[in-house]
Write an enzyme that holds these catalytic residues in place. Structure first.
Site, PDB file in Angstrom:
ATOM      1  N   ARG A  13      -2.734 -11.875   3.791  1.00 24.27           N
ATOM      2  CA  ARG A  13      -4.083 -11.593   3.297  1.00 24.27           C
ATOM      3  C   ARG A  13      -4.246 -12.117   1.873  1.00 24.27           C
ATOM      4  O   ARG A  13      -3.381 -11.908   1.025  1.00 24.27           O
ATOM      5  CB  ARG A  13      -4.364 -10.068   3.266  1.00 24.27           C
ATOM      6  CG  ARG A  13      -4.420  -9.329   4.570  1.00 24.27           C
ATOM      7  CD  ARG A  13      -5.496  -9.751   5.551  1.00 24.27           C
ATOM      8  NE  ARG A  13      -6.740 -10.253   4.985  1.00 24.27           N
ATOM      9  CZ  ARG A  13      -7.736  -9.511   4.484  1.00 24.27           C
ATOM     10  NH1 ARG A  13      -7.646  -8.204   4.511  1.00 24.27           N
ATOM     11  NH2 ARG A  13      -8.839 -10.068   3.996  1.00 24.27           N
ATOM     12  N   HIS A  39      -7.198  -8.711  -2.366  1.00 19.14           N
ATOM     13  CA  HIS A  39      -8.517  -8.124  -2.140  1.00 19.14           C
ATOM     14  C   HIS A  39      -8.510  -6.658  -2.516  1.00 19.14           C
ATOM     15  O   HIS A  39      -7.471  -6.006  -2.551  1.00 19.14           O
ATOM     16  CB  HIS A  39      -8.940  -8.276  -0.672  1.00 19.14           C
ATOM     17  CG  HIS A  39      -8.009  -7.594   0.279  1.00 19.14           C
ATOM     18  ND1 HIS A  39      -6.852  -8.180   0.719  1.00 19.14           N
ATOM     19  CD2 HIS A  39      -8.035  -6.357   0.843  1.00 19.14           C
ATOM     20  CE1 HIS A  39      -6.207  -7.351   1.525  1.00 19.14           C
ATOM     21  NE2 HIS A  39      -6.902  -6.230   1.615  1.00 19.14           N
ATOM     22  N   TYR A  62      -0.409  -9.794   0.777  1.00 21.68           N
ATOM     23  CA  TYR A  62       0.602  -9.140   1.627  1.00 21.68           C
ATOM     24  C   TYR A  62       0.547  -9.703   3.047  1.00 21.68           C
ATOM     25  O   TYR A  62      -0.500 -10.164   3.501  1.00 21.68           O
ATOM     26  CB  TYR A  62       0.416  -7.616   1.624  1.00 21.68           C
ATOM     27  CG  TYR A  62      -0.912  -7.115   2.135  1.00 21.68           C
ATOM     28  CD1 TYR A  62      -1.178  -7.009   3.502  1.00 21.68           C
ATOM     29  CD2 TYR A  62      -1.905  -6.715   1.244  1.00 21.68           C
ATOM     30  CE1 TYR A  62      -2.395  -6.524   3.964  1.00 21.68           C
ATOM     31  CE2 TYR A  62      -3.126  -6.228   1.698  1.00 21.68           C
ATOM     32  CZ  TYR A  62      -3.363  -6.143   3.061  1.00 21.68           C
ATOM     33  OH  TYR A  62      -4.575  -5.670   3.511  1.00 21.68           O
ATOM     34  N   HIS A 107     -10.543  -3.161  -1.270  1.00 23.99           N
ATOM     35  CA  HIS A 107     -11.467  -2.572  -0.298  1.00 23.99           C
ATOM     36  C   HIS A 107     -12.505  -1.739  -1.041  1.00 23.99           C
ATOM     37  O   HIS A 107     -12.169  -1.004  -1.970  1.00 23.99           O
ATOM     38  CB  HIS A 107     -10.711  -1.670   0.681  1.00 23.99           C
ATOM     39  CG  HIS A 107      -9.739  -2.410   1.549  1.00 23.99           C
ATOM     40  ND1 HIS A 107     -10.047  -2.835   2.812  1.00 23.99           N
ATOM     41  CD2 HIS A 107      -8.468  -2.811   1.329  1.00 23.99           C
ATOM     42  CE1 HIS A 107      -9.008  -3.456   3.339  1.00 23.99           C
ATOM     43  NE2 HIS A 107      -8.024  -3.458   2.458  1.00 23.99           N
ATOM     44  N   TYR A 124       0.843  -1.195   0.000  1.00 26.28           N
ATOM     45  CA  TYR A 124       0.000   0.000   0.000  1.00 26.28           C
ATOM     46  C   TYR A 124       0.875   1.241   0.000  1.00 26.28           C
ATOM     47  O   TYR A 124       1.930   1.276   0.635  1.00 26.28           O
ATOM     48  CB  TYR A 124      -0.873   0.061   1.257  1.00 26.28           C
ATOM     49  CG  TYR A 124      -2.063  -0.860   1.258  1.00 26.28           C
ATOM     50  CD1 TYR A 124      -3.221  -0.524   0.571  1.00 26.28           C
ATOM     51  CD2 TYR A 124      -2.036  -2.061   1.961  1.00 26.28           C
ATOM     52  CE1 TYR A 124      -4.317  -1.362   0.586  1.00 26.28           C
ATOM     53  CE2 TYR A 124      -3.130  -2.911   1.981  1.00 26.28           C
ATOM     54  CZ  TYR A 124      -4.271  -2.544   1.288  1.00 26.28           C
ATOM     55  OH  TYR A 124      -5.348  -3.379   1.295  1.00 26.28           O
TER      56      TYR A 124
END
Ligand code: FE2
Length: 238
Positions: free
Chosen positions: A160, A163, A150, A165, A111
């Site tokens: 995770r 995905h 990640y 969000h 991110y």
């Protein structure tokens, strides 16, 4: 290994509006213990449920805001994808003019955020955020790159699944949803306590997008379809 290594005691607030499949304090997902409500929910006054109109300004949206691959001088690295679907109410009616916002990691699983310390590269051509309004049929569409998995330090060797969000503001105060969309066939599903905090397997499947060959753009991008249904709140039930 068990298919569900995070099974544990269910801790729910003492409130009948929580159904059996809604587990807001999930033992395997550590930070839920600090943010799950510990007291019964407070019902908002009815007049606030019928608040009409958006609380955001449509004028600030640009047409390009739904293309995460064109926000910089160059194109981001990764597998280019189209993510599309409809925002509907419980009766299958389209919710028009809903604000759909997305944020995600880049193709390397990183991110663009100061607290993300995953030692994977940032992409100078990818911010990882987009938004759009649903059209007259409740449709939304984003062009982006597939996010990478990640690590997240929730437990030993925690990763995770890939995905995106999602945040949705509908046209009513009650049409608000923050959730995550997953990709079909991810091998990390059985090990992810966030995914598995939804106890009903059929409900979990609703978070997984569908590979959409029909919308795949030849020589350009794969496509995934994911519909979003905004539920009425209990106070609105007849
Ligand atoms: Fe995430």
């Amino acid at each position: 290994m068990s298919a569900d290594p995070y099974e544990g005691p269910v801790v729910l607030p003492d409130d009948p509006s929580f159904g059996p499949e809604v587990q807001v304090d999930y033992p395997g997902y550590r930070s839920t213990q600090w943010r799950a409500p510990k007291h019964p929910l407070v019902t908002m006054p009815e007049e606030l449920h019928s608040l009409e109109g958006p609380v955001f300004g449509e004028g600030v949206l640009e047409a390009i805001d739904n293309d995460l691959t064109r926000q910089h001088a160059g194109e981001p690295l990764g597998e280019r994808i189209v993510v599309h679907g409809r925002v509907l109410d419980e009766d299958g009616r389209p919710i028009r003019g809903a604000l759909v916002e997305v944020w995600q990691a880049n193709a390397a699983g990183r991110y663009r955020h100061q607290v993300d310390r995953h030692p994977a590269p940032l992409d100078p051509n990818f911010s990882g955020a987009g938004r759009c309004l649903t059209d007259g049929e409740g449709r939304y569409r984003f062009t982006t790159v597939k996010p990478g998995a990640y690590p997240w330090r929730n437990h030993d060797n925690a990763w995770r699944p890939a995905h995106i969000h999602f945040s949705i503001f509908g046209r009513l105060f009650t049409q608000r949803l923050v959730t995550q969309m997953y990709f079909p066939g991810d091998p990390l599903f059985p090990y992810d306590p966030i995914f598995n905090s939804i106890r009903d397997p059929r409900s979990r499947e609703l978070l997984v997008s569908r590979f959409d060959l029909a919308l795949t753009e030849p020589e350009w991008a794969l496509a995934f379809e994911w519909d979003i249904i905004l539920q009425r709140t209990p106070v609105e039930e007849p």
